[in-house]
Scaffold this motif. Sequence first.
Motif, PDB file in Angstrom:
ATOM      1  N   LEU A 165       0.795  -1.274   0.080  1.00  0.00           N
ATOM      2  CA  LEU A 165      -0.148  -0.051  -0.012  1.00  0.00           C
ATOM      3  C   LEU A 165       0.951   1.297  -0.052  1.00  0.00           C
ATOM      4  CD1 LEU A 165      -3.003  -0.921   2.476  1.00  0.00           C
ATOM      5  CD2 LEU A 165      -2.627  -1.299   0.052  1.00  0.00           C
ATOM      6  N   SER A 166       2.146   1.322   0.639  1.00  0.00           N
ATOM      7  CA  SER A 166       2.924   2.295   0.691  1.00  0.00           C
ATOM      8  C   SER A 166       3.479   2.572  -0.701  1.00  0.00           C
ATOM      9  CB  SER A 166       4.119   2.343   1.488  1.00  0.00           C
ATOM     10  OG  SER A 166       4.935   1.198   1.168  1.00  0.00           O
ATOM     11  N   LEU A 167       3.708   1.209  -1.429  1.00  0.00           N
ATOM     12  CA  LEU A 167       4.254   1.633  -2.822  1.00  0.00           C
ATOM     13  C   LEU A 167       3.165   2.396  -3.677  1.00  0.00           C
ATOM     14  CD1 LEU A 167       6.111  -1.658  -3.323  1.00  0.00           C
ATOM     15  CD2 LEU A 167       7.214   0.422  -3.500  1.00  0.00           C
ATOM     16  N   PHE A 168       1.893   1.636  -3.575  1.00  0.00           N
ATOM     17  CA  PHE A 168       0.722   2.401  -4.378  1.00  0.00           C
ATOM     18  C   PHE A 168       0.887   3.859  -4.210  1.00  0.00           C
ATOM     19  CE2 PHE A 168      -1.696  -1.675  -4.964  1.00  0.00           C
ATOM     20  CZ  PHE A 168      -1.971  -1.565  -6.305  1.00  0.00           C
ATOM     21  N   ALA A 169       0.920   4.265  -2.834  1.00  0.00           N
ATOM     22  CA  ALA A 169       0.888   5.822  -2.611  1.00  0.00           C
ATOM     23  C   ALA A 169       2.178   6.333  -3.315  1.00  0.00           C
ATOM     24  CB  ALA A 169       1.001   6.090  -1.080  1.00  0.00           C
ATOM     25  N   GLU A 170       3.239   5.607  -3.296  1.00  0.00           N
ATOM     26  CA  GLU A 170       4.330   6.366  -3.803  1.00  0.00           C
ATOM     27  C   GLU A 170       4.335   6.459  -5.519  1.00  0.00           C
ATOM     28  OE1 GLU A 170       7.900   4.009  -2.730  1.00  0.00           O
ATOM     29  OE2 GLU A 170       7.473   4.430  -0.373  1.00  0.00           O
ATOM     30  N   GLN A 171       3.435   5.390  -5.903  1.00  0.00           N
ATOM     31  CA  GLN A 171       3.722   5.608  -7.405  1.00  0.00           C
ATOM     32  C   GLN A 171       2.007   6.025  -7.980  1.00  0.00           C
ATOM     33  OE1 GLN A 171       6.126   4.764  -9.508  1.00  0.00           O
ATOM     34  NE2 GLN A 171       7.337   4.488  -7.467  1.00  0.00           N
ATOM     35  N   SER A 172       1.657   6.916  -7.018  1.00  0.00           N
ATOM     36  CA  SER A 172       0.262   7.211  -7.361  1.00  0.00           C
ATOM     37  C   SER A 172       0.060   8.132  -8.646  1.00  0.00           C
ATOM     38  CB  SER A 172      -0.307   8.225  -6.276  1.00  0.00           C
ATOM     39  OG  SER A 172       0.252   9.199  -6.046  1.00  0.00           O
ATOM     40  N   GLY A 173       1.068   8.876  -9.003  1.00  0.00           N
ATOM     41  CA  GLY A 173       1.013   9.369 -10.287  1.00  0.00           C
ATOM     42  C   GLY A 173       1.420   8.660 -11.461  1.00  0.00           C
ATOM     43  N   ALA A 174       1.672   7.332 -11.550  1.00  0.00           N
ATOM     44  CA  ALA A 174       1.953   6.416 -12.557  1.00  0.00           C
ATOM     45  C   ALA A 174       0.480   6.266 -13.335  1.00  0.00           C
ATOM     46  CB  ALA A 174       2.348   5.038 -12.264  1.00  0.00           C
ATOM     47  N   PRO A 175       0.474   6.540 -14.655  1.00  0.00           N
ATOM     48  CA  PRO A 175      -0.747   6.158 -15.363  1.00  0.00           C
ATOM     49  C   PRO A 175      -1.621   4.876 -14.989  1.00  0.00           C
ATOM     50  CG  PRO A 175       0.696   7.297 -16.526  1.00  0.00           C
ATOM     51  CD  PRO A 175       1.682   6.667 -15.523  1.00  0.00           C
ATOM     52  N   TYR A 176      -0.878   3.720 -14.852  1.00  0.00           N
ATOM     53  CA  TYR A 176      -1.539   2.566 -14.713  1.00  0.00           C
ATOM     54  C   TYR A 176      -0.776   1.917 -13.755  1.00  0.00           C
ATOM     55  CZ  TYR A 176      -3.221   3.734 -19.425  1.00  0.00           C
ATOM     56  OH  TYR A 176      -3.388   4.424 -20.431  1.00  0.00           O
ATOM     57  N   SER A 177      -1.432   1.177 -12.457  1.00  0.00           N
ATOM     58  CA  SER A 177      -0.836   0.433 -11.634  1.00  0.00           C
ATOM     59  C   SER A 177      -1.716  -0.624 -11.079  1.00  0.00           C
ATOM     60  CB  SER A 177      -0.539   1.584 -10.521  1.00  0.00           C
ATOM     61  OG  SER A 177      -1.776   1.977  -9.885  1.00  0.00           O
ATOM     62  N   VAL A 178      -1.120  -1.706 -10.832  1.00  0.00           N
ATOM     63  CA  VAL A 178      -1.725  -2.952 -10.395  1.00  0.00           C
ATOM     64  C   VAL A 178      -1.024  -3.884  -9.808  1.00  0.00           C
ATOM     65  CG1 VAL A 178      -1.456  -4.348 -12.579  1.00  0.00           C
ATOM     66  CG2 VAL A 178      -3.477  -4.730 -11.280  1.00  0.00           C
ATOM     67  N   ALA A 179      -1.403  -4.372  -8.716  1.00  0.00           N
ATOM     68  CA  ALA A 179      -0.591  -5.336  -7.869  1.00  0.00           C
ATOM     69  C   ALA A 179      -1.214  -7.058  -7.889  1.00  0.00           C
ATOM     70  CB  ALA A 179      -0.216  -5.039  -6.477  1.00  0.00           C
ATOM     71  N   TRP A 180      -0.284  -7.717  -8.239  1.00  0.00           N
ATOM     72  CA  TRP A 180      -0.780  -9.342  -7.933  1.00  0.00           C
ATOM     73  C   TRP A 180      -0.283  -9.493  -6.337  1.00  0.00           C
ATOM     74  CZ3 TRP A 180       2.639 -12.772  -5.596  1.00  0.00           C
ATOM     75  CH2 TRP A 180       2.171 -14.069  -5.771  1.00  0.00           C
ATOM     76  N   ILE A 181      -1.302 -10.122  -5.508  1.00  0.00           N
ATOM     77  CA  ILE A 181      -1.026 -10.359  -4.111  1.00  0.00           C
ATOM     78  C   ILE A 181      -1.037 -11.772  -3.767  1.00  0.00           C
ATOM     79  CG2 ILE A 181      -3.613  -9.990  -3.865  1.00  0.00           C
ATOM     80  CD1 ILE A 181      -2.335  -8.455  -1.354  1.00  0.00           C
ATOM     81  N   ASP A 182      -0.161 -12.278  -2.954  1.00  0.00           N
ATOM     82  CA  ASP A 182       0.036 -13.711  -2.802  1.00  0.00           C
ATOM     83  C   ASP A 182      -1.105 -13.874  -1.580  1.00  0.00           C
ATOM     84  OD1 ASP A 182       0.349 -16.418  -1.761  1.00  0.00           O
ATOM     85  OD2 ASP A 182       2.656 -16.239  -1.592  1.00  0.00           O
ATOM     86  N   CYS A 183      -2.336 -14.315  -1.820  1.00  0.00           N
ATOM     87  CA  CYS A 183      -3.296 -14.346  -0.596  1.00  0.00           C
ATOM     88  C   CYS A 183      -3.241 -15.587   0.095  1.00  0.00           C
ATOM     89  CB  CYS A 183      -4.804 -14.524  -1.432  1.00  0.00           C
ATOM     90  SG  CYS A 183      -4.980 -15.842  -2.366  1.00  0.00           S
ATOM     91  N   LEU A 184      -2.117 -16.288  -0.004  1.00  0.00           N
ATOM     92  CA  LEU A 184      -1.881 -17.541   0.979  1.00  0.00           C
ATOM     93  C   LEU A 184      -0.817 -17.182   1.918  1.00  0.00           C
ATOM     94  CD1 LEU A 184      -2.778 -20.611  -1.156  1.00  0.00           C
ATOM     95  CD2 LEU A 184      -4.234 -19.885   0.736  1.00  0.00           C
ATOM     96  N   ALA A 185      -0.121 -16.316   1.771  1.00  0.00           N
ATOM     97  CA  ALA A 185       0.947 -16.072   2.539  1.00  0.00           C
ATOM     98  C   ALA A 185       0.435 -15.421   3.894  1.00  0.00           C
ATOM     99  CB  ALA A 185       1.787 -14.699   2.212  1.00  0.00           C
ATOM    100  N   THR A 186       1.238 -15.595   4.896  1.00  0.00           N
ATOM    101  CA  THR A 186       0.613 -15.665   6.326  1.00  0.00           C
ATOM    102  C   THR A 186       1.832 -15.056   7.225  1.00  0.00           C
ATOM    103  OG1 THR A 186       1.504 -17.621   7.086  1.00  0.00           O
ATOM    104  CG2 THR A 186      -0.681 -17.697   6.225  1.00  0.00           C
ATOM    105  N   GLY A 187       1.554 -14.609   8.410  1.00  0.00           N
ATOM    106  CA  GLY A 187       2.641 -13.882   9.395  1.00  0.00           C
ATOM    107  C   GLY A 187       3.242 -12.522   8.757  1.00  0.00           C
TER     108      GLY A 187
END
Length: 433
Positions: free
Chosen positions: A195-217
């Motif tokens: 989420l901090s990277l999204f904030a830092e890159q908020s000026g980029a025309p396009y942004s998306v993240a793949w997220i590992d939904c099984l990672a824990t801890g």
Amino acid sequence: MRLTGWGRKPAVDAEVFAPYSIPDLRSRFPRARFRGIPRGNGRSYGDSALAPQVLSSRRLDRFLAFDAETGVLRCEAGVLLADILDVFVPRGWFLHATPGTKLISVGGAIASDVHGKSHHLEGCFSRHVERFSLMLADGGIVDCSTTQHADLFRASCGGMGLTGFILEATLRLKRIRSAYLRETTFKADDLDHALSLFAEQSGAPYSVAWIDCLATGPRLGRSLLMTGDFIDDGRLHGIAKTPLSVPVDAPGFALNRYSVAAFNALYYHRVRGRQRERVVHFDPFFYPLDGIGHWNRIYGKSGFTQYQFVIPKASGAAGIEEVLQRIAAFKRGSFLAVLKTFGPANGNPLSFPMEGYTLALDFRLEPGLLPFLEELDRIVLDHGGRLYLTKDVRMSAETFRAGYPRWKEFQDLRRKYGADTTFRSLQSERLGL
């Protein structure tokens, strides 16, 4: 004809009307006995374009006018976004807002008010639609825009085909000088980092993240954030691709917590450094799955559903963390988990985006899934969020009304124009519309 959504469940035997032209629609469409829903290319995931009767736009697929100076395009509602890109990218034009598939119709894009990797800057598809013509329940055709029949315009953008049948539309394209983008991939260690990277890159025309939904801890929410921007090298022609396809339904046991966890680990570690930069064609950047025909077969004969929600920015981190914790405990994660940021909401009653974070996850339909998704519903609503109608196949009327507080305004407009007794889908009946 047997019809399904992209998730392949449910299926319905439907009487399909597919006019070749507007005069053909006027002369042959049995308006007096029609009780059904408009349908484009059938790429909505659930039951929003399913009914015993269906009015298809797929034969209304002509370009009508184009202004090469301004990029304003007029076309029939059955034109696919892929058709627009095939014709106009070589001329230096692209879509302002595009979802993760180009295989949807213009009418469907309006009815779903689709969004994409640029929503934080460019909003939904409807923001770039100047007008469209709409056939009402009584057979009359009206022009809709922000100045003409504005109530119908706003309600139809995101209205899931429940206000009428979109015939043709005028939309604005954006100028580009290359079919290629500079893609930068950032490796995020956990959700807060992402989420901090999204904030830092908020000026980029396009942004998306793949997220590992099984990672824990401490690895909970580890992600790969991709940003992109069109370059200026004059290469406007596409690249030749060898089409791939999933030939048969995958066996039900193929997707399990072990295979998904293995895929997620490999995908996350494919980027070795903290940051990677490369130049890519627009096709794999925006539409990676369109290059694989029938990719929905990987979920087997039981079908699948995509669970997509948005949570306001103020509670987004806490809400997404809670959802990810529940998914990890459920041990049936998704390898197609996509996180994006949204800009401000628009004024359309049923348009999905609001300012915040959206997470989309694919789940194979199997025993125990639906009660689990109801648990996620409660988390989303507790954090002020809502679910995306275009992906939905199972939310309750109560969840819908809590997430879309302007639903009654939408239903009152349907009654005003007689749409409530003519245009209906399996989804609308389930949601109490």
